[in-house]
Design a protein around this motif. Structure first.
Motif, PDB file in Angstrom:
ATOM      1  N   SER A   1       1.184  -0.851  -0.044  1.00 17.27           N
ATOM      2  CA  SER A   1      -0.014   0.004   0.105  1.00 17.27           C
ATOM      3  C   SER A   1       0.821   1.172  -0.229  1.00 17.27           C
ATOM      4  O   SER A   1       1.809   1.161   0.938  1.00 17.27           O
ATOM      5  N   PHE A   2       0.719   2.360  -0.794  1.00 14.94           N
ATOM      6  CA  PHE A   2       1.948   3.663  -1.027  1.00 14.94           C
ATOM      7  C   PHE A   2       0.906   4.706  -0.840  1.00 14.94           C
ATOM      8  O   PHE A   2       1.215   5.873  -0.767  1.00 14.94           O
ATOM      9  N   ALA A   3      -0.965   4.555  -1.047  1.00 14.18           N
ATOM     10  CA  ALA A   3      -0.875   5.944  -0.885  1.00 14.18           C
ATOM     11  C   ALA A   3      -3.113   5.113  -0.205  1.00 14.18           C
ATOM     12  O   ALA A   3      -3.083   3.883  -0.869  1.00 14.18           O
ATOM     13  N   VAL A   4      -3.680   6.555  -0.210  1.00 10.61           N
ATOM     14  CA  VAL A   4      -4.967   6.235   0.204  1.00 10.61           C
ATOM     15  C   VAL A   4      -5.801   7.294  -1.224  1.00 10.61           C
ATOM     16  O   VAL A   4      -5.719   8.500  -0.583  1.00 10.61           O
ATOM     17  N   VAL A   5      -6.668   6.757  -0.849  1.00 12.44           N
ATOM     18  CA  VAL A   5      -7.946   7.427  -1.321  1.00 12.44           C
ATOM     19  C   VAL A   5      -9.108   7.316  -1.164  1.00 12.44           C
ATOM     20  O   VAL A   5      -9.221   6.231  -0.980  1.00 12.44           O
ATOM     21  N   GLU A   6      -9.733   8.350  -0.623  1.00 10.85           N
ATOM     22  CA  GLU A   6     -10.968   8.006  -0.520  1.00 10.85           C
ATOM     23  C   GLU A   6     -12.005   9.173  -1.159  1.00 10.85           C
ATOM     24  O   GLU A   6     -11.782  10.249  -1.690  1.00 10.85           O
ATOM     25  N   SER A   7     -13.145   8.657  -0.973  1.00 12.33           N
ATOM     26  CA  SER A   7     -14.392   9.146  -2.412  1.00 12.33           C
ATOM     27  C   SER A   7     -15.581   9.187  -1.003  1.00 12.33           C
ATOM     28  O   SER A   7     -15.567   8.937   0.013  1.00 12.33           O
ATOM     29  N   VAL A   8     -16.753   9.793  -1.836  1.00 11.83           N
ATOM     30  CA  VAL A   8     -18.362   9.750  -0.981  1.00 11.83           C
ATOM     31  C   VAL A   8     -18.352   8.874  -0.588  1.00 11.83           C
ATOM     32  O   VAL A   8     -18.947   8.067   0.123  1.00 11.83           O
ATOM     33  N   LYS A   9     -18.195   7.415  -1.314  1.00 13.20           N
ATOM     34  CA  LYS A   9     -18.738   6.019  -1.320  1.00 13.20           C
ATOM     35  C   LYS A   9     -17.312   5.156  -0.161  1.00 13.20           C
ATOM     36  O   LYS A   9     -18.426   4.562   0.980  1.00 13.20           O
ATOM     37  N   ALA A  10     -16.350   5.585  -0.531  1.00 13.91           N
ATOM     38  CA  ALA A  10     -15.224   4.527   0.087  1.00 13.91           C
ATOM     39  C   ALA A  10     -14.467   5.548   0.351  1.00 13.91           C
ATOM     40  O   ALA A  10     -13.631   5.915  -0.290  1.00 13.91           O
ATOM     41  N   ALA A  11     -13.311   4.429   1.377  1.00 14.12           N
ATOM     42  CA  ALA A  11     -11.756   4.923   1.279  1.00 14.12           C
ATOM     43  C   ALA A  11     -10.818   3.701   1.175  1.00 14.12           C
ATOM     44  O   ALA A  11     -11.438   1.906   1.372  1.00 14.12           O
ATOM     45  N   SER A  12      -9.870   3.640  -0.136  1.00 11.41           N
ATOM     46  CA  SER A  12      -9.482   1.858  -0.242  1.00 11.41           C
ATOM     47  C   SER A  12      -8.054   2.747  -0.482  1.00 11.41           C
ATOM     48  O   SER A  12      -7.402   3.720  -0.860  1.00 11.41           O
ATOM     49  N   ASP A  13      -7.230   1.592  -0.121  1.00  9.56           N
ATOM     50  CA  ASP A  13      -5.843   2.164  -0.501  1.00  9.56           C
ATOM     51  C   ASP A  13      -4.942   1.848  -1.704  1.00  9.56           C
ATOM     52  O   ASP A  13      -5.988   1.123  -2.054  1.00  9.56           O
ATOM     53  N   VAL A  14      -4.189   2.223  -2.225  1.00 10.01           N
ATOM     54  CA  VAL A  14      -3.084   2.185  -3.585  1.00 10.01           C
ATOM     55  C   VAL A  14      -2.240   1.705  -3.382  1.00 10.01           C
ATOM     56  O   VAL A  14      -1.580   1.606  -3.134  1.00 10.01           O
ATOM     57  N   TYR A  15      -2.192  -0.018  -4.025  1.00 10.32           N
ATOM     58  CA  TYR A  15      -0.787  -0.875  -4.140  1.00 10.32           C
ATOM     59  C   TYR A  15       0.350  -0.125  -5.267  1.00 10.32           C
ATOM     60  O   TYR A  15      -0.672   0.167  -6.236  1.00 10.32           O
ATOM     61  N   ALA A  16       1.179   0.096  -4.770  1.00 14.87           N
ATOM     62  CA  ALA A  16       2.514   0.222  -5.962  1.00 14.87           C
ATOM     63  C   ALA A  16       2.172  -1.255  -6.995  1.00 14.87           C
ATOM     64  O   ALA A  16       1.842  -2.712  -6.280  1.00 14.87           O
ATOM     65  N   PRO A  17       2.492  -0.924  -8.088  1.00 17.67           N
ATOM     66  CA  PRO A  17       1.971  -1.739  -8.917  1.00 17.67           C
ATOM     67  C   PRO A  17       3.734  -2.619  -9.442  1.00 17.67           C
ATOM     68  O   PRO A  17       4.013  -3.066 -10.224  1.00 17.67           O
ATOM     69  N   VAL A  18       4.880  -1.241  -8.818  1.00 17.75           N
ATOM     70  CA  VAL A  18       6.371  -1.409  -9.199  1.00 17.75           C
ATOM     71  C   VAL A  18       6.962  -2.189  -7.941  1.00 17.75           C
ATOM     72  O   VAL A  18       6.229  -0.521  -7.191  1.00 17.75           O
TER      73      VAL A  18
END
Length: 121
Positions: free
Chosen positions: A49-66
């Protein structure tokens, strides 16, 4: 451009990979209201996990593809998170990573492969 099954994209320029989330992911999240991008100098392994994104619907981790070291996080997203919805595969990039193992790109999908993957969802 290459894609993961977790809906991240990678654009490789030399040994620098620009990464973000796909239009599909941005559309699924809805209106993005917060983005935390990594700071320069941090290192990540593929799948971390290298970043976090939150929206009106959910919060999600963003995973490093490399794997690699972050050379730049997109600081503009802190004040304009809606950029992720407006241009997810352009100005809405999350980070630039100096790739430690370029062969990891080979395991990712190209556009046609990603489109075929989306058709199975």
């Amino acid at each position: 451009m290459h894609f993961t099954s977790d809906h991240e994209w990678v654009r490789l320029d030399g040994d620098i990979a620009t990464v973000g989330i796909t239009k599909h992911a941005a559309d699924q999240l809805g209106d993005v209201v917060f983005v935390e991008t990594p700071e320069a100098g941090k290192t990540f392994g593929k799948g971390d996990s290298f970043a976090v994104v939150e929206s009106v619907k959910a919060a999600s981790d963003v995973y490093a593809p490399v794997s690699g070291e972050v050379v730049e996080g997109n600081a503009a997203l802190a004040s304009a998170p809606e950029t992720v919805n407006a241009d997810p595969e352009g100005e809405g990039w999350f980070a630039k990573i100096k790739v430690s193992d370029a062969s990891q790109i080979d395991g990712l999908m190209d556009r046609a492969g990603y489109d075929a993957f989306l058709a199975t969802l």
